[in-house]
Motif scaffolding. Structure first.
Motif, PDB file in Angstrom:
ATOM      1  N   CYS A 149     -95.529 -25.080 -89.039  1.00  0.00           N
ATOM      2  CA  CYS A 149     -95.434 -26.537 -88.996  1.00  0.00           C
ATOM      3  C   CYS A 149     -96.814 -27.167 -88.774  1.00  0.00           C
ATOM      4  CB  CYS A 149     -94.493 -26.976 -87.887  1.00  0.00           C
ATOM      5  SG  CYS A 149     -92.755 -26.585 -88.186  1.00  0.00           S
ATOM      6  N   ALA A 150     -96.878 -28.486 -88.943  1.00  0.00           N
ATOM      7  CA  ALA A 150     -98.086 -29.246 -88.628  1.00  0.00           C
ATOM      8  C   ALA A 150     -97.868 -29.928 -87.288  1.00  0.00           C
ATOM      9  CB  ALA A 150     -98.385 -30.268 -89.718  1.00  0.00           C
ATOM     10  N   ARG A 151     -98.511 -29.414 -86.244  1.00  0.00           N
ATOM     11  CA  ARG A 151     -98.361 -30.000 -84.922  1.00  0.00           C
ATOM     12  C   ARG A 151     -99.090 -31.347 -84.842  1.00  0.00           C
ATOM     13  NH1 ARG A 151     -99.689 -25.021 -80.735  1.00  0.00           N
ATOM     14  NH2 ARG A 151     -98.145 -23.516 -81.519  1.00  0.00           N
ATOM     15  N   ILE A 152     -98.466 -32.289 -84.133  1.00  0.00           N
ATOM     16  CA  ILE A 152     -99.002 -33.629 -83.970  1.00  0.00           C
ATOM     17  C   ILE A 152     -99.096 -33.944 -82.478  1.00  0.00           C
ATOM     18  CG2 ILE A 152     -98.644 -36.091 -84.492  1.00  0.00           C
ATOM     19  CD1 ILE A 152     -99.174 -34.399 -86.973  1.00  0.00           C
ATOM     20  N   PRO A 153    -100.188 -34.580 -82.033  1.00  0.00           N
ATOM     21  CA  PRO A 153    -100.275 -34.965 -80.615  1.00  0.00           C
ATOM     22  C   PRO A 153     -99.083 -35.826 -80.208  1.00  0.00           C
ATOM     23  CG  PRO A 153    -102.414 -35.218 -81.664  1.00  0.00           C
ATOM     24  CD  PRO A 153    -101.431 -34.923 -82.763  1.00  0.00           C
ATOM     25  N   MET A 154     -98.615 -35.622 -78.985  1.00  0.00           N
ATOM     26  CA  MET A 154     -97.453 -36.364 -78.512  1.00  0.00           C
ATOM     27  C   MET A 154     -97.724 -36.919 -77.109  1.00  0.00           C
ATOM     28  SD  MET A 154     -94.719 -33.452 -77.349  1.00  0.00           S
ATOM     29  CE  MET A 154     -93.802 -34.687 -76.429  1.00  0.00           C
ATOM     30  N   PRO A 155     -96.920 -37.938 -76.745  1.00  0.00           N
ATOM     31  CA  PRO A 155     -95.838 -38.514 -77.537  1.00  0.00           C
ATOM     32  C   PRO A 155     -96.283 -39.636 -78.472  1.00  0.00           C
ATOM     33  CG  PRO A 155     -95.795 -39.498 -75.369  1.00  0.00           C
ATOM     34  CD  PRO A 155     -96.921 -38.481 -75.344  1.00  0.00           C
ATOM     35  N   HIS A 156     -97.407 -40.309 -78.148  1.00  0.00           N
ATOM     36  CA  HIS A 156     -97.750 -41.558 -78.825  1.00  0.00           C
ATOM     37  C   HIS A 156     -97.952 -41.382 -80.328  1.00  0.00           C
ATOM     38  CE1 HIS A 156     -99.970 -45.346 -79.630  1.00  0.00           C
ATOM     39  NE2 HIS A 156     -99.232 -45.797 -78.638  1.00  0.00           N
ATOM     40  N   THR A 157     -98.783 -40.399 -80.725  1.00  0.00           N
ATOM     41  CA  THR A 157     -99.066 -40.231 -82.152  1.00  0.00           C
ATOM     42  C   THR A 157     -97.833 -39.758 -82.905  1.00  0.00           C
ATOM     43  OG1 THR A 157    -101.356 -39.677 -81.580  1.00  0.00           O
ATOM     44  CG2 THR A 157    -100.645 -39.197 -83.814  1.00  0.00           C
ATOM     45  N   ALA A 158     -97.067 -38.852 -82.298  1.00  0.00           N
ATOM     46  CA  ALA A 158     -95.837 -38.381 -82.943  1.00  0.00           C
ATOM     47  C   ALA A 158     -94.846 -39.530 -83.127  1.00  0.00           C
ATOM     48  CB  ALA A 158     -95.214 -37.260 -82.120  1.00  0.00           C
ATOM     49  N   ASN A 159     -94.764 -40.432 -82.152  1.00  0.00           N
ATOM     50  CA  ASN A 159     -93.890 -41.604 -82.282  1.00  0.00           C
ATOM     51  C   ASN A 159     -94.347 -42.501 -83.425  1.00  0.00           C
ATOM     52  OD1 ASN A 159     -92.284 -40.885 -80.093  1.00  0.00           O
ATOM     53  ND2 ASN A 159     -93.479 -42.081 -78.620  1.00  0.00           N
ATOM     54  N   LEU A 160     -95.656 -42.703 -83.519  1.00  0.00           N
ATOM     55  CA  LEU A 160     -96.203 -43.557 -84.578  1.00  0.00           C
ATOM     56  C   LEU A 160     -95.962 -42.944 -85.946  1.00  0.00           C
ATOM     57  CD1 LEU A 160     -97.810 -46.036 -85.437  1.00  0.00           C
ATOM     58  CD2 LEU A 160     -99.917 -44.776 -84.912  1.00  0.00           C
ATOM     59  N   LEU A 161     -96.194 -41.655 -86.065  1.00  0.00           N
ATOM     60  CA  LEU A 161     -95.960 -40.974 -87.340  1.00  0.00           C
ATOM     61  C   LEU A 161     -94.501 -41.091 -87.752  1.00  0.00           C
ATOM     62  CD1 LEU A 161     -97.358 -39.050 -89.459  1.00  0.00           C
ATOM     63  CD2 LEU A 161     -96.331 -37.173 -88.163  1.00  0.00           C
ATOM     64  N   PHE A 162     -93.608 -40.924 -86.799  1.00  0.00           N
ATOM     65  CA  PHE A 162     -92.169 -40.998 -87.094  1.00  0.00           C
ATOM     66  C   PHE A 162     -91.801 -42.373 -87.660  1.00  0.00           C
ATOM     67  CE2 PHE A 162     -87.628 -41.131 -86.226  1.00  0.00           C
ATOM     68  CZ  PHE A 162     -87.222 -39.830 -86.514  1.00  0.00           C
ATOM     69  N   LYS A 163     -92.424 -43.418 -87.132  1.00  0.00           N
ATOM     70  CA  LYS A 163     -92.154 -44.777 -87.621  1.00  0.00           C
ATOM     71  C   LYS A 163     -92.733 -45.016 -89.011  1.00  0.00           C
ATOM     72  CE  LYS A 163     -92.021 -46.940 -83.030  1.00  0.00           C
ATOM     73  NZ  LYS A 163     -92.703 -47.894 -82.104  1.00  0.00           N
ATOM     74  N   LEU A 164     -93.898 -44.441 -89.276  1.00  0.00           N
ATOM     75  CA  LEU A 164     -94.598 -44.698 -90.529  1.00  0.00           C
ATOM     76  C   LEU A 164     -94.032 -43.933 -91.724  1.00  0.00           C
ATOM     77  CD1 LEU A 164     -98.339 -44.652 -89.372  1.00  0.00           C
ATOM     78  CD2 LEU A 164     -97.087 -46.630 -90.265  1.00  0.00           C
ATOM     79  N   VAL A 165     -93.426 -42.782 -91.464  1.00  0.00           N
ATOM     80  CA  VAL A 165     -93.031 -41.877 -92.549  1.00  0.00           C
ATOM     81  C   VAL A 165     -91.515 -41.904 -92.744  1.00  0.00           C
ATOM     82  CG1 VAL A 165     -93.037 -39.495 -93.350  1.00  0.00           C
ATOM     83  CG2 VAL A 165     -95.026 -40.411 -92.137  1.00  0.00           C
ATOM     84  N   PRO A 166     -91.043 -42.498 -93.833  1.00  0.00           N
ATOM     85  CA  PRO A 166     -89.596 -42.558 -94.087  1.00  0.00           C
ATOM     86  C   PRO A 166     -89.099 -41.340 -94.857  1.00  0.00           C
ATOM     87  CG  PRO A 166     -90.735 -43.819 -95.754  1.00  0.00           C
ATOM     88  CD  PRO A 166     -91.802 -43.272 -94.830  1.00  0.00           C
ATOM     89  N   LEU A 167     -87.791 -41.212 -94.910  1.00  0.00           N
ATOM     90  CA  LEU A 167     -87.190 -40.193 -95.766  1.00  0.00           C
ATOM     91  C   LEU A 167     -87.620 -40.432 -97.214  1.00  0.00           C
ATOM     92  CD1 LEU A 167     -83.553 -40.088 -94.333  1.00  0.00           C
ATOM     93  CD2 LEU A 167     -85.287 -38.299 -94.121  1.00  0.00           C
ATOM     94  N   GLY A 168     -87.894 -39.366 -97.932  1.00  0.00           N
ATOM     95  CA  GLY A 168     -88.286 -39.458 -99.326  1.00  0.00           C
ATOM     96  C   GLY A 168     -89.784 -39.625 -99.559  1.00  0.00           C
ATOM     97  N   MET A 169     -90.548 -39.845 -98.513  1.00  0.00           N
ATOM     98  CA  MET A 169     -91.980 -40.015 -98.686  1.00  0.00           C
ATOM     99  C   MET A 169     -92.617 -38.686 -99.126  1.00  0.00           C
ATOM    100  SD  MET A 169     -94.614 -41.782 -96.006  1.00  0.00           S
ATOM    101  CE  MET A 169     -96.102 -42.597 -96.574  1.00  0.00           C
TER     102      MET A 169
END
Length: 207
Positions: free
Chosen positions: A182-202
């Protein structure tokens, strides 16, 4: 004082530093679409991850130390090297640079440090494999808004794009490739931001 002015006269900042100069760096990195966490004048882990990403994009050794060369780069920053020119909305994962970049409408919305597959052999319940992040063209097919307790460990807000391979938050995101794939992402703040920015199908491009 503008970030680009008198870089040589600015203080060298290390992890744990506090003060106005730290806040200048946090504010500047946020404007450049990195994620330094709270703009609070404290050099913590969130800022260190953002500084690593910025230094890698700008051809500097990712030490986390903000010295003269990093101050100068903050005044004249480079854009991340594009892996693709389209579509306008996409995620790019660079295994060479250990970076994740999110584009929306053709513009950078987030640049973050990551840690991808270690390349080492591992075994789980009698089955062995190589910890590899696959290169290729993919798209997001599943998201979990919270923790997933997977067979190989816990994943925070995983964004799946190829089988069991996801971008996800984890407390440890070292400079070297260290994951099972997997691609690890810093958490929680950056992971939360990424989750908001990236929708299904992207679309997700891994190189």
């Amino acid at each position: 004082m503008p970030v680009s002015a008198e870089a040589a006269g600015r203080p060298t900042l290390h992890y744990g530093a506090k003060g106005k100069s730290v806040k200048v760096v946090q504010t500047r990195l946020r404007a450049l679409h990195y994620d330094p966490g709270a703009v609070d004048g404290r050099y913590g882990q969130d800022l260190r991850y953002a500084v690593w990403a910025f230094q890698k994009v700008n051809g500097l050794k990712p030490t986390g130390t903000i010295g003269t060369r990093t101050w100068r780069a903050l005044g004249r920053p480079k854009a991340p090297v594009k892996l693709k020119s389209s579509p306008a909305d996409r995620v790019e994962i660079s295994k060479k640079r250990q970076l994740v970049v999110v584009y929306k409408g053709g513009r950078v919305r987030l640049i973050t440090h990551t840690s991808t597959g270690s390349g080492r052999r591992y075994c789980h319940k009698g089955s062995c494999s190589v910890a590899k992040t696959p290169s290729g063209d993919f798209k997001v097919y599943r998201k979990i808004n919270g923790w997933r307790h997977a067979p190989l460990g816990n994943l925070y807000k995983p964004i799946y794009f190829n089988g069991g391979i996801a971008m996800h938050g984890l407390s440890s995101v070292p400079l070297t490739p260290a994951s099972h794939g997997c691609a690890r992402i810093p958490m929680p703040h950056t992971a939360n931001l990424l989750f908001k920015l990236v929708p299904l199908g992207m679309r997700v491009y891994v190189r």
